[in-house]
Design an enzyme around this catalytic site. Structure first.
Site, PDB file in Angstrom:
ATOM      1  N   GLU A  18      -4.072  -8.333  -6.986  1.00  0.00           N
ATOM      2  CA  GLU A  18      -2.981  -9.284  -7.155  1.00  0.00           C
ATOM      3  C   GLU A  18      -1.677  -8.610  -6.722  1.00  0.00           C
ATOM      4  O   GLU A  18      -1.672  -7.460  -6.276  1.00  0.00           O
ATOM      5  CB  GLU A  18      -2.860  -9.684  -8.629  1.00  0.00           C
ATOM      6  CG  GLU A  18      -4.013 -10.486  -9.170  1.00  0.00           C
ATOM      7  CD  GLU A  18      -3.774 -10.844 -10.626  1.00  0.00           C
ATOM      8  OE1 GLU A  18      -3.659 -12.043 -10.914  1.00  0.00           O
ATOM      9  OE2 GLU A  18      -3.694  -9.931 -11.468  1.00  0.00           O
ATOM     10  N   TYR A  34       7.155  -9.293  -7.478  1.00  0.00           N
ATOM     11  CA  TYR A  34       7.555 -10.318  -6.515  1.00  0.00           C
ATOM     12  C   TYR A  34       8.279  -9.706  -5.321  1.00  0.00           C
ATOM     13  O   TYR A  34       8.091 -10.148  -4.174  1.00  0.00           O
ATOM     14  CB  TYR A  34       8.428 -11.373  -7.187  1.00  0.00           C
ATOM     15  CG  TYR A  34       7.647 -12.362  -8.012  1.00  0.00           C
ATOM     16  CD1 TYR A  34       6.687 -13.187  -7.418  1.00  0.00           C
ATOM     17  CD2 TYR A  34       7.843 -12.465  -9.383  1.00  0.00           C
ATOM     18  CE1 TYR A  34       5.955 -14.090  -8.174  1.00  0.00           C
ATOM     19  CE2 TYR A  34       7.108 -13.365 -10.151  1.00  0.00           C
ATOM     20  CZ  TYR A  34       6.168 -14.179  -9.542  1.00  0.00           C
ATOM     21  OH  TYR A  34       5.435 -15.062 -10.292  1.00  0.00           O
ATOM     22  N   CYS A  57      -4.967 -13.897  -5.975  1.00  0.00           N
ATOM     23  CA  CYS A  57      -3.561 -14.154  -5.659  1.00  0.00           C
ATOM     24  C   CYS A  57      -3.254 -13.643  -4.247  1.00  0.00           C
ATOM     25  O   CYS A  57      -3.774 -14.203  -3.274  1.00  0.00           O
ATOM     26  CB  CYS A  57      -2.687 -13.511  -6.729  1.00  0.00           C
ATOM     27  SG  CYS A  57      -0.913 -13.721  -6.523  1.00  0.00           S
ATOM     28  N   HIS A 107      -2.129 -21.170 -11.782  1.00  0.00           N
ATOM     29  CA  HIS A 107      -2.251 -19.879 -11.116  1.00  0.00           C
ATOM     30  C   HIS A 107      -2.689 -18.823 -12.134  1.00  0.00           C
ATOM     31  O   HIS A 107      -2.405 -18.929 -13.320  1.00  0.00           O
ATOM     32  CB  HIS A 107      -0.912 -19.490 -10.487  1.00  0.00           C
ATOM     33  CG  HIS A 107      -1.018 -18.408  -9.477  1.00  0.00           C
ATOM     34  ND1 HIS A 107      -1.598 -18.605  -8.240  1.00  0.00           N
ATOM     35  CD2 HIS A 107      -0.636 -17.109  -9.504  1.00  0.00           C
ATOM     36  CE1 HIS A 107      -1.552 -17.478  -7.562  1.00  0.00           C
ATOM     37  NE2 HIS A 107      -0.980 -16.547  -8.314  1.00  0.00           N
TER      38      HIS A 107
END
Length: 236
Positions: free
Chosen positions: A36, A85, A123, A202
């Protein structure tokens, strides 16, 4: 048994580490795990251990090694989520595919390998699973809630080995128009399967996630095992 300190060389000379799990009985098929956005963290370690318990070897490469080697972030920590992120936004997908190809090549030639390699991605890794499948690098690929799949549909005809994708019906990264595009696009290639879990969003399969949906995760993981089972066969 989990082993760290493994070093794998990629297509351009870049080297990266990997977490490796080897089963009690070998040779066995090897599953390469695509992380991920949080790096090779506790959930990735949990996934490696789970696959080993199912009779697979597992290799989880550090795909952030080009940016921040050794990244292992906690999705529940707001500051670490922000860091994840930023890493994701700067991630080079093409280089990631190349690094996964190197990990697959490494896995296929290890003494514990039966020569068959699958890939499971989550992801970011779910999107990479599709791109790797389109390259033909693995015998079977599984992706969980890959982001941006609707932008890669031109590669659908290039998938030559079976690939399975698990998507959340409530995933905010996959709005209704994207869902329709993915469903129709994947439907053009019989080697591609996609399951939508209507109650799930998600990260529904990550046990530590606030969005964890036990029923959807259990069904997706059961389908994953059934899908990967042919890799256990002694037939070529």
């Amino acid at each position: 048994m989990l082993t760290e300190g493994i070093s794998i060389q990629s297509y351009d000379g870049h080297t990266f580490g990997a977490l490796v799990g080897s089963p009690a009985k070998a040779p066995a098929p090897v599953i390469v795990i695509a992380q991920e956005i949080f790096g090779v963290n506790a959930f990735m370690r949990e996934t490696v251990s789970w696959l080993v318990d199912q009779g697979y070897a597992a290799v989880c490469p550090d795909l952030y090694a080009r940016q921040a080697p050794g990244t292992a972030l906690d999705p529940q920590d707001e500051r670490q989520r922000e860091q994840a992120y930023k890493l994701w936004q700067a991630f080079d997908m093409e280089a990631g595919v190349g690094d996964l190809e190197a990990a697959i090549r490494y896995a296929r030639h290890q003494p514990y390998s039966n020569g068959k390699v699958g890939l499971v991605g989550y992801c970011l890794g779910g999107a990479l699973a599709f791109l790797v499948a389109a390259k033909g690098y693995v015998d079977r690929a599984v992706g969980y809630y890959g982001v941006g799949l609707e932008k890669q549909l031109k590669k659908v005809p290039e998938v030559k080995h079976p690939a399975l994708f698990h998507m959340g019906g409530q995933d905010h990264f996959v709005p209704a128009p994207s869902r329709q595009l993915i469903t129709e696009g994947f439907g053009a290639n019989p080697l591609l399967q996609v399951h939508w879990y209507e109650e799930a969003g998600h990260s529904f399969a990550r046990t530590s996630s606030s969005g964890y949906v036990a029923s959807a995760a259990a069904l997706a993981n059961e389908r994953r095992l059934d899908f990967l089972a042919p890799l256990q066969s002694k037939k070529p």
